[in-house]
Design an enzyme around this catalytic site. Structure first.
Site, PDB file in Angstrom:
ATOM      1  N   LYS A 170      27.964 -28.109  -3.418  1.00 59.16           N
ATOM      2  CA  LYS A 170      26.510 -28.251  -3.516  1.00 59.16           C
ATOM      3  C   LYS A 170      26.194 -28.488  -4.985  1.00 59.16           C
ATOM      4  O   LYS A 170      26.204 -27.576  -5.792  1.00 59.16           O
ATOM      5  CB  LYS A 170      25.800 -26.987  -3.017  1.00 59.16           C
ATOM      6  CG  LYS A 170      24.363 -27.226  -2.509  1.00 59.16           C
ATOM      7  CD  LYS A 170      23.394 -27.757  -3.554  1.00 59.16           C
ATOM      8  CE  LYS A 170      22.964 -26.670  -4.524  1.00 59.16           C
ATOM      9  NZ  LYS A 170      21.913 -27.201  -5.483  1.00 59.16           N
ATOM     10  N   GLY A 203      18.801 -25.383  -4.451  1.00 60.99           N
ATOM     11  CA  GLY A 203      19.560 -24.145  -4.567  1.00 60.99           C
ATOM     12  C   GLY A 203      19.130 -23.054  -3.615  1.00 60.99           C
ATOM     13  O   GLY A 203      19.969 -22.451  -2.927  1.00 60.99           O
ATOM     14  N   PRO A 204      17.834 -22.728  -3.536  1.00 60.88           N
ATOM     15  CA  PRO A 204      17.403 -21.643  -2.661  1.00 60.88           C
ATOM     16  C   PRO A 204      17.653 -21.903  -1.175  1.00 60.88           C
ATOM     17  O   PRO A 204      17.595 -20.971  -0.374  1.00 60.88           O
ATOM     18  CB  PRO A 204      15.897 -21.534  -2.954  1.00 60.88           C
ATOM     19  CG  PRO A 204      15.724 -22.137  -4.303  1.00 60.88           C
ATOM     20  CD  PRO A 204      16.724 -23.239  -4.377  1.00 60.88           C
ATOM     21  N   GLY A 207      22.094 -24.066  -1.417  1.00 63.09           N
ATOM     22  CA  GLY A 207      22.975 -23.196  -2.200  1.00 63.09           C
ATOM     23  C   GLY A 207      23.089 -21.814  -1.599  1.00 63.09           C
ATOM     24  O   GLY A 207      24.187 -21.248  -1.499  1.00 63.09           O
ATOM     25  N   GLU A 245      30.210 -18.197 -13.815  1.00 64.68           N
ATOM     26  CA  GLU A 245      30.074 -18.441 -15.247  1.00 64.68           C
ATOM     27  C   GLU A 245      28.591 -18.582 -15.516  1.00 64.68           C
ATOM     28  O   GLU A 245      27.940 -19.508 -15.024  1.00 64.68           O
ATOM     29  CB  GLU A 245      30.804 -19.708 -15.690  1.00 64.68           C
ATOM     30  CG  GLU A 245      30.766 -19.862 -17.203  1.00 64.68           C
ATOM     31  CD  GLU A 245      30.768 -21.298 -17.646  1.00 64.68           C
ATOM     32  OE1 GLU A 245      29.943 -21.630 -18.532  1.00 64.68           O
ATOM     33  OE2 GLU A 245      31.549 -22.093 -17.118  1.00 64.68           O
ATOM     34  N   CYS A 279      26.951 -24.488 -22.319  1.00 64.38           N
ATOM     35  CA  CYS A 279      27.001 -23.024 -22.246  1.00 64.38           C
ATOM     36  C   CYS A 279      27.770 -22.414 -23.406  1.00 64.38           C
ATOM     37  O   CYS A 279      27.476 -21.307 -23.840  1.00 64.38           O
ATOM     38  CB  CYS A 279      27.621 -22.586 -20.907  1.00 64.38           C
ATOM     39  SG  CYS A 279      29.274 -23.246 -20.611  1.00 64.38           S
ATOM     40  N   GLU A 369      19.907 -17.162 -24.223  1.00 65.17           N
ATOM     41  CA  GLU A 369      20.396 -18.540 -24.162  1.00 65.17           C
ATOM     42  C   GLU A 369      19.207 -19.490 -24.013  1.00 65.17           C
ATOM     43  O   GLU A 369      18.437 -19.388 -23.058  1.00 65.17           O
ATOM     44  CB  GLU A 369      21.357 -18.710 -22.992  1.00 65.17           C
ATOM     45  CG  GLU A 369      21.988 -20.082 -22.943  1.00 65.17           C
ATOM     46  CD  GLU A 369      22.991 -20.218 -21.816  1.00 65.17           C
ATOM     47  OE1 GLU A 369      24.063 -20.793 -22.058  1.00 65.17           O
ATOM     48  OE2 GLU A 369      22.691 -19.752 -20.700  1.00 65.17           O
TER      49      GLU A 369
END
Length: 597
Positions: A170, A203-204, A207, A245, A279, A369
Site C-alpha cells: 500500500k 492510509g486510514p 492502510g 521506522e 528521515c 522532526e
C-alpha cells in the site's frame, strides 16, 4: 506513464471494488496530473488472499531462482530508469537530475544488492549437529511513504521476495504512480502471480485494512510516529510481527579539529537534499562555541545557493506544516540567518532553504522532526555537552561526526545513541545497517544479514560503530533500585554459559522479583534475559547437543529493551564498560516488539 484504473492483484490489473479515486497532484504547479483507484478493505482482502495462495510456491522456490528473478527486476528497473525519474518528478516535485541519480539510481542498486544477497545468503546452516533453517515470515504488508517513493518500495519488497515472502504493498497516496510503475516492472520481470500485489488507497482505509488483516504475518511501515503508533497497536492486537521506522532528528556534530568549511557545506547539502524530506537528514548541526559564528556564516551562504536548486515539498499540508515550524522557531527566540516562512514562489508548494542560529536544545525546532529544508545550528562548550545535546531527543535514527582524524570521530560516535553515524561524510553503502531503536524512541532497522526480516538499507553511507560485545541492557545496579539502561561489555562466554542473539528482550516476573529483593542476585546484574532469539555461541565447556535452542518470550517488554542486534548473556553479572551509562530508569515494563537481528 498513464495511471492504471485498477489494482495489481494475482499477476493482473483488475478493477477496484469501488469507483472512488485519488487525485495525483504535481507539487510544482499544483495541477492534477492523474487519478488512481482508492482501494477498500475488499481490495486489500483480495490482494492478501492472492499473496497467501502464492506463498507456498514462492517459499519453496530455491534461493538461487529467487535471486535470478530479483536480478531480472533490477534489469527492468534499470531499463526504465528515465521513466522512473520522470514519474517521481511529476508526483513528488524533485528536480529531474536528483530523480535520476537518487530516486531511480539508488533503488536499482538496492535491488541488485538483494539479488546478490539472495544468491549468497545461508538460508540453511549447520550448527554443531543441528541444521538451522531460515524460513520466510509469510505474507508481508508493506506500507510506504512518499519521500523516496521507489526506494522505500524496493527496500521493503526486495528483501521480502529474497527471503521467500509474498507481499501486498500500500503506497503513499501522494506518489502512487511510481508504485504502479514498479508493479509493471514486477510483471515484466516474470515474477509469479500473487507474489507481489499492489493496492492504492488512503492510509486510514486501505492502510488500516492491511495492518489488521489476519492473513498478513508482518507489517512493515515507514512514516510518521503518530501513524506508526497506530500501526503498532493494530499489529500488536493481532499478535503479528511489525517493523517500524518512524522518523529522525539527526545530529551533525562538528568537532573542533574538523575541516569546518567542508563539514558545514556537506551538512547543509544533506539537509536541503530532497527538499529536506529525508528521515535521516542531519537537521541539527552542533558546532563548538569558538567556531560557532564562522559556521553560521558558512551555513547561511551555503543555504542561499539552494534557493533555485531544490524542488517543492510534496503537498499543501506539508508546506503549511514546515512553515508553521519556521514561525514557531522565530517565536521561541531562534535567529533566522537564511530563508523564512514566506514562500519563494506564488505557485507550487515551495519552502525557502532556511537556517536558524542561536537554537537551544529545548526549542521545538531542535526536538521535533520538521521534514523540510530547515537547519538548526546549536553551540556546545565541550564534547560531553555535545553528546548530551546529540542524544537529547526521542529519536535515534542517524547522525554524523566530523573530525581531523577518523579515530577521533569514531571515538565520539561510539557515545551517540543512534543507529547509523556517517564519519567525515561516509559514502553510501546499500549493504550496511540503517538505523536502530534508541532507548527513547523508534528509528529504522536493517542489516545485510537481515534478509528474512524484510528490513531496508539506507540511502546514505554508514559505518558500524559498536564492538560486537558492547550492548545496551537492563541493569539492576542495586537491590531495590530502579532498573537502568546501561552500556555494558559482555565478554566471551565461559563454561556453562551461552550468548543469545535476541530478536526482542523483556523483563519478566523473576527479574522484577530480583530487583525488589524477593529473590537474591549478585549486583550489578543484567536482567531482561527473557526474549526471543537463537543461541549463537556456547561456553567452551558446555555440551553441544542442542546449540540452536530458541528461548521463549514470556515477560512484558520495556520499550527501551526492544532493540535489534543486541546480545545478552546468561550465567553471571556484567562487567561495566568504561563508557558512561545512559542511566535511564525503567518505571514499569511496557509492551514492545523488535525486528530480529
Amino acid at each position: 506513464m498513464k495511471a492504471h484504473d485498477g489494482m495489481y492483484i494475482d499477476g493482473a490489473w483488475r478493477p477496484a471494488a469501488s469507483g472512488d479515486t485519488i487525485d495525483v497532484v504535481n507539487p510544482l504547479d499544483e495541477q492534477v496530473i492523474d487519478r488512481v483507484p482508492a482501494g477498500t478493505a475488499a481490495d486489500v482482502d483480495a490482494a492478501v488472499r492472492a499473496a497467501r495462495a502464492a506463498l507456498p510456491g514462492w517459499a519453496a522456490t530455491p534461493p538461487a531462482e529467487r535471486a535470478a528473478q530479483l536480478a531480472s527486476l533490477r534489469d527492468v528497473l534499470a531499463a526504465r530508469k528515465d521513466e522512473i525519474a520522470e514519474t517521481v518528478t511529476a508526483e513528488l516535485g524533485s528536480p529531474l537530475a536528483f530523480s535520476q541519480a537518487v530516486h531511480a539510481g539508488v533503488p536499482i542498486a538496492v535491488a541488485g544488492s538483494y539479488a546478490e544477497l539472495a544468491a549468497s545468503h545461508a538460508f540453511e546452516e549447520k550448527v554443531g549437529n543441528s541444521t538451522v533453517y531460515q524460513e520466510p515470515i509469510g505474507v508481508v504488508g508493506a506500507i510506504t511513504p512518499w519521500n523516496y517513493p521507489l526506494h522505500q518500495i524496493v527496500a521493503k519488497v526486495a528483501p521480502a521476495l529474497a527471503a521467500g515472502c509474498t507481499v501486498v504493498l500500500k503506497p503513499a497516496e501522494d506518489t502512487p504512480l511510481t508504485a504502479q510503475l514498479f508493479a509493471e516492472a514486477i510483471d515484466e520481470a516474470g515474477i509469479p502471480a500473487g507474489v507481489f500485489n499492489l493496492v492504492t488507497g488512503l492510509g486510514p482505509i486501505a492502510g488500516q485494512a492491511l495492518a489488521e488483516h489476519p492473513g498478513v504475518d508482518l507489517v512493515s511501515f515507514t512514516g510518521s510516529t503518530a501513524v506508526g503508533r497506530q500501526i503498532g497497536a493494530t499489529a500488536g492486537a493481532a499478535v503479528k510481527k511489525v517493523a517500524l521506522e518512524l522518523g529522525g532528528k539527526s545530529a551533525n556534530v562538528i568537532l573542533p579539529s574538523a575541516d569546518l568549511a567542508k563539514a558545514v557545506n556537506v551538512g547543509v547539502a544533506n539537509v536541503m537534499s530532497n527538499s529536506g524530506q529525508t528521515c535521516s537528514a542531519w537537521t541539527r548541526m552542533l558546532v563548538h562555541r569558538d567556531q560557532y559564528d564562522e559556521a553560521v556564516e558558512l551555513a547561511a551562504t551555503a543555504a542561499a545557493k539552494y534557493g533555485s536548486r531544490i524542488g517543492p515539498v510534496v503537498n499543501a499540508k506539508q508546506q503549511a506544516r514546515v512553515r508553521g515550524y519556521i514561525e514557531q522557531g522565530v517565536a521561541e527566540g531562534a535567529r533566522l540567518v537564511a530563508g523564512g516562512p514566506e514562500s519563494p514562489s506564488e505557485q507550487g508548494y515551495f519552502i525557502s532553504p532556511t537556517v536558524f542560529a542561536d537554537v537551544t536544545p529545548d526549542m521545538t525546532i531542535a526536538q521535533e522532526e520538521i521534514f523540510g529544508p530547515v537547519l538548526s545550528i546549536l553551540r556546545y562548550d565541550d564534547e560531553d555537552e555535545a553528546v548530551r545535546i546529540a542524544n537529547g531527543t526521542v529519536y535515534g535514527l542517524a547522525g554524523a561526526v566530523w573530525a581531523g582524524e577518523e579515530a577521533e570521530a569514531v571515538a565520539f560516535a561510539r557515545r551517540l545513541e543512534t543507529g547509523q553515524v556517517d564519519i567525515n561524510g561516509g559514502r553510501f553503502n546499500p549493504r550496511a545497517p540503517f538505523g536502530v531503536t534508541s532507548s527513547r524512541g523508534w528509528a529504522g532497522n536493517s542489516a545485510r544479514t537481515d534478509c528474512p526480516s524484510t528490513s531496508r538499507p539506507s540511502p546514505f553511507s554508514s559505518r558500524p560503530l559498536r564492538r560486537p560485545h558492547m550492548v545496551r541492557a537492563a541493569v539492576l545496579p542495586a537491590v531495590g533500585a530502579p532498573l537502568e539502561i546501561a552500556e555494558i561489555d559482555l565478554p566471551d562466554p565461559g563454561p556453562g554459559q551461552v550468548r543469545i542473539r535476541l530478536a526482542a528482550a523483556g523483563v519478566c516476573h523473576s527479574d522484577l522479583s530480583l530487583s525488589n529483593g524477593t529473590m537474591r542476585v549478585p549486583v550489578p546484574a543484567v536482567l531482561g534475559h527473557e526474549g526471543a532469539g537463537t543461541v549463537v555461541a556456547v561456553g567452551r565447556a558446555s555440551p553441544m547437543s542442542h546449540p540452536a535452542i530458541r528461548s521463549s518470550s514470556t515477560g512484558r517488554r520495556p520499550a527501551a529493551l526492544a532493540t535489534p542486534a543486541r546480545w545478552a548473556r546468561s550465567g553471571s553479572a556484567p562487567t561495566r564498560s568504561t563508557a558512561p551509562p545512559t542511566s535511564t530508569p525503567i518505571a514499569a515494563p511496557t509492551a514492545a516488539t523488535s525486528t530480529p537481528a
